[in-house]
Structures are given as C-alpha cells and as structure tokens.
Design a protein around this motif. Sequence first.
Motif, short mmCIF file in Angstrom:
data_model
loop_
_atom_site.label_atom_id
_atom_site.label_comp_id
_atom_site.label_asym_id
_atom_site.label_seq_id
_atom_site.Cartn_x
_atom_site.Cartn_y
_atom_site.Cartn_z
N UNK A 215 12.32 15.04 14.97
CA UNK A 215 12.39 13.76 14.99
C UNK A 215 11.84 12.90 13.82
N UNK A 216 12.90 12.94 12.78
CA UNK A 216 12.44 12.04 11.59
C UNK A 216 12.28 10.72 11.97
N UNK A 217 12.95 9.87 13.12
CA UNK A 217 12.82 8.65 12.97
C UNK A 217 11.27 8.00 13.52
N UNK A 218 10.65 8.84 14.42
CA UNK A 218 9.57 8.66 14.94
C UNK A 218 8.50 9.08 13.78
N UNK A 219 8.57 9.71 13.22
CA UNK A 219 7.73 10.43 12.10
C UNK A 219 7.72 9.32 10.89
N UNK A 220 8.89 8.82 10.73
CA UNK A 220 8.99 7.98 9.54
C UNK A 220 8.52 6.55 9.93
N UNK A 221 8.43 6.16 10.99
CA UNK A 221 7.51 5.00 11.28
C UNK A 221 6.20 5.16 11.56
N UNK A 222 5.78 6.55 11.36
CA UNK A 222 4.09 6.81 11.40
C UNK A 222 3.75 6.91 12.71
N UNK A 223 4.59 7.15 13.76
CA UNK A 223 4.24 7.36 15.13
C UNK A 223 3.41 8.90 15.08
N UNK A 224 2.57 8.70 15.85
CA UNK A 224 1.65 9.99 16.26
C UNK A 224 1.63 10.22 17.93
N UNK A 225 1.87 11.81 18.21
CA UNK A 225 1.74 12.02 19.65
C UNK A 225 0.11 12.12 19.81
N UNK A 226 0.01 11.41 20.93
CA UNK A 226 -1.63 11.30 21.17
C UNK A 226 -1.82 12.45 22.48
N UNK A 227 -0.68 12.47 23.24
CA UNK A 227 -0.82 13.17 24.45
C UNK A 227 0.21 13.72 25.33
N UNK A 228 0.58 14.84 25.72
CA UNK A 228 1.79 15.25 26.34
C UNK A 228 1.54 15.87 27.56
N UNK A 229 1.95 15.75 28.42
CA UNK A 229 1.75 16.55 29.89
C UNK A 229 3.27 16.32 30.75
N UNK A 230 3.23 17.14 31.67
CA UNK A 230 4.42 17.23 32.26
C UNK A 230 5.03 15.63 32.99
N UNK A 231 6.13 15.22 32.28
CA UNK A 231 6.64 14.06 33.00
C UNK A 231 5.99 12.77 32.23
N UNK A 232 5.15 13.05 31.19
CA UNK A 232 4.13 11.99 30.55
C UNK A 232 3.95 12.22 29.19
N UNK A 233 3.88 11.10 28.42
CA UNK A 233 3.72 11.26 26.79
C UNK A 233 3.02 9.84 26.42
N UNK A 234 2.06 9.92 25.48
CA UNK A 234 1.42 8.75 25.05
C UNK A 234 1.63 8.99 23.21
N UNK A 235 2.22 7.89 22.71
CA UNK A 235 2.42 7.80 21.54
C UNK A 235 1.62 6.58 20.77
N UNK A 236 1.62 6.61 19.59
CA UNK A 236 0.75 5.60 18.81
C UNK A 236 1.65 5.29 17.58
N UNK A 237 1.34 4.11 17.17
CA UNK A 237 1.91 3.58 15.90
C UNK A 237 1.13 2.19 15.23
N UNK A 238 1.03 2.05 14.27
CA UNK A 238 0.16 0.99 13.78
C UNK A 238 1.30 0.07 13.04
#
Length: 146
Positions: free
Chosen positions: A23-46
Amino acid sequence: MSEVRLSPDELARACAEAMWREDDASKGLGMKILEVSAGQATLSMTVGPHMVNGQRIAHGGFIFTLADSAFAFACNTYNERVVAAQGSITFIRPASLGDFLVARAREVSRNGRSGIYDVRVTAGEVVIAEFRGHSRSISGTWLPEA
C-alpha cells in the motif's frame, strides 16, 4: 503435522500486514495502522502542509483517502481480497494543518461478496467526517490457504 489455526483477530492482523506491504498510497501520505481486528481497522494521519487547500483547511480528498484506507483494511480482514464498490463521505467539521486524524472503521454487515462499513474520522474528540463504504470481494487471498 498439525495445521496452525489463527484466531479471527490474528488472521485480520496478518492480512493487514500483507496488504500494508503493497500500500504505497497510504504509506506515502504518512498513514499508520493503529489497530486491526476482524471487521475493524483504525488508521491515523497527520495533516501536513501539502494537504491543505486554498481555505487553509485539510483538503477533503485527503480526509476521504484516510477514511477509505481504514475501510479497506477493515474489509480485508478475512483473507479475501476485497475492493470498494462505492464510498461516500459527509464532512462535519474542518481539519487543520497539524491535526492528528484517526479513522475508525467497523463492519456494519457482510453477506456473500458484499459488505457495508462505517468509518468515523476524528481529531481528538471532534468528529471531522463520517464515511460509508460498500465492499465487494474479488478473487484471491492475502495469505496462502492451508
């Protein structure tokens, strides 16, 4: 030799790791994966300087992209390759340069090849946007099937 079975949350994290590598797009915008579980995900970006528009607020396209990425990680947690079929967003409050945005995606329904996911984007306690995505599974898996 016995087969090792992953829990649903372990499977979700393994799928996210496989997806993140590509996932070059998400990484390129500085996103971070904070948490992932079945059917859920939390990402951040400044919100960086390249993300503000002529109003000097975060461009809605970047907020949409953060929400869309969280949606993508949430719907790809079952070792099926899944893509967006449709996505819509409602902007509630503006985000500003330097804001730390968090997108929390959760599964609303999943039936057959289709799913619906809601994503809330916040800056601290302030709700910035609400996103709803419709997913569709395609062929392939993230991890080798045993």
